[in-house]
Design a protein around this motif. Structure first.
Motif, mmCIF file in Angstrom:
data_model
loop_
_atom_site.group_PDB
_atom_site.id
_atom_site.type_symbol
_atom_site.label_atom_id
_atom_site.label_comp_id
_atom_site.label_asym_id
_atom_site.label_seq_id
_atom_site.Cartn_x
_atom_site.Cartn_y
_atom_site.Cartn_z
ATOM 1 N N UNK A 1 0.839 -1.207 0.000
ATOM 2 C CA UNK A 1 0.000 0.000 0.000
ATOM 3 C C UNK A 1 0.874 1.256 0.000
ATOM 4 N N UNK A 2 1.909 1.257 0.826
ATOM 5 C CA UNK A 2 2.826 2.395 0.862
ATOM 6 C C UNK A 2 3.538 2.544 -0.473
ATOM 7 N N UNK A 3 3.879 1.420 -1.095
ATOM 8 C CA UNK A 3 4.531 1.454 -2.406
ATOM 9 C C UNK A 3 3.607 2.070 -3.450
ATOM 10 N N UNK A 4 2.324 1.813 -3.347
ATOM 11 C CA UNK A 4 1.343 2.424 -4.245
ATOM 12 C C UNK A 4 1.348 3.942 -4.071
ATOM 13 N N UNK A 5 1.451 4.390 -2.844
ATOM 14 C CA UNK A 5 1.526 5.843 -2.585
ATOM 15 C C UNK A 5 2.809 6.436 -3.162
ATOM 16 N N UNK A 6 3.915 5.697 -3.034
ATOM 17 C CA UNK A 6 5.174 6.145 -3.625
ATOM 18 C C UNK A 6 5.016 6.275 -5.138
ATOM 19 N N UNK A 7 4.408 5.288 -5.748
ATOM 20 C CA UNK A 7 4.206 5.329 -7.200
ATOM 21 C C UNK A 7 3.363 6.528 -7.608
ATOM 22 N N UNK A 8 2.322 6.818 -6.860
ATOM 23 C CA UNK A 8 1.479 7.979 -7.171
ATOM 24 C C UNK A 8 2.297 9.267 -7.164
ATOM 25 N N UNK A 9 3.142 9.417 -6.158
ATOM 26 C CA UNK A 9 3.964 10.628 -6.067
ATOM 27 C C UNK A 9 4.973 10.708 -7.208
ATOM 28 N N UNK A 10 5.601 9.579 -7.520
ATOM 29 C CA UNK A 10 6.567 9.566 -8.620
ATOM 30 C C UNK A 10 5.877 9.811 -9.954
ATOM 31 N N UNK A 11 4.705 9.223 -10.137
ATOM 32 C CA UNK A 11 3.986 9.375 -11.397
ATOM 33 C C UNK A 11 3.519 10.816 -11.599
ATOM 34 N N UNK B 1 7.076 7.373 -16.106
ATOM 35 C CA UNK B 1 8.453 6.889 -16.212
ATOM 36 C C UNK B 1 8.616 5.488 -15.637
ATOM 37 N N UNK B 2 7.896 5.209 -14.561
ATOM 38 C CA UNK B 2 7.977 3.896 -13.925
ATOM 39 C C UNK B 2 6.577 3.358 -13.672
ATOM 40 N N UNK B 3 6.446 2.059 -13.833
ATOM 41 C CA UNK B 3 5.186 1.401 -13.526
ATOM 42 C C UNK B 3 5.231 0.911 -12.081
ATOM 43 N N UNK B 4 4.070 0.726 -11.510
ATOM 44 C CA UNK B 4 3.996 0.235 -10.139
ATOM 45 C C UNK B 4 4.780 -1.065 -9.992
ATOM 46 N N UNK B 5 4.634 -1.959 -10.928
ATOM 47 C CA UNK B 5 5.322 -3.252 -10.852
ATOM 48 C C UNK B 5 6.841 -3.067 -10.822
ATOM 49 N N UNK B 6 7.358 -2.024 -11.473
ATOM 50 C CA UNK B 6 8.800 -1.750 -11.442
ATOM 51 C C UNK B 6 9.287 -1.513 -10.021
ATOM 52 N N UNK B 7 8.467 -0.848 -9.222
ATOM 53 C CA UNK B 7 8.887 -0.490 -7.871
ATOM 54 C C UNK B 7 9.001 -1.695 -6.946
ATOM 55 N N UNK B 8 8.391 -2.809 -7.318
ATOM 56 C CA UNK B 8 8.542 -4.016 -6.507
ATOM 57 C C UNK B 8 9.940 -4.600 -6.642
ATOM 58 N N UNK B 9 10.643 -4.285 -7.744
ATOM 59 C CA UNK B 9 12.018 -4.763 -7.902
ATOM 60 C C UNK B 9 13.039 -3.659 -7.698
ATOM 61 N N UNK B 10 12.623 -2.421 -7.826
ATOM 62 C CA UNK B 10 13.503 -1.274 -7.588
ATOM 63 C C UNK B 10 13.223 -0.770 -6.178
ATOM 64 N N UNK B 11 13.848 -1.388 -5.211
ATOM 65 C CA UNK B 11 13.442 -1.141 -3.825
ATOM 66 C C UNK B 11 14.351 -0.185 -3.062
#
Length: 81
Positions: A28-38, A44-54
């Motif tokens: 859930x926190x990662x989803x919030x990170x993705x929203x801010x980055x997006x 530039x990055x997909x949500x799924x990317x952030x699961x491996x780019x930690x």
């Protein structure tokens, strides 16, 4: 980048190579990170990317590789802790 992490992971001491999940991040926190980055780096990055780019460093490098930021700016993203 680290400032965003600090907002999402209050109290965590964030180093450029620390894992988002080891610092207490959740999917859930990662989803919030993705929203801010997006918002800033539109698409530039997909949500799924952030699961491996930690790490801050890995995300900054991926943003540079995508062309969303200049390589020099990516170093600034990962080293400003």
């Amino acid at each position: 980048m680290a400032a965003i992490w600090r907002e999402l992971l209050p109290g965590a001491e964030i180093g450029r190579e620390d894992s988002f999940f080891a610092l207490g991040g959740t999917s859930l926190t990662l989803t919030r990170l993705h929203e801010r980055l997006d918002t800033r780096y539109r698409g530039a990055l997909k949500l799924v990317d952030l699961f491996r780019l930690t790490t801050v460093s890995a995300i900054a490098t991926a943003l540079a590789d995508s062309g969303a930021v200049e390589p020099a700016a990516s170093a600034d993203l990962s080293f400003r802790l």
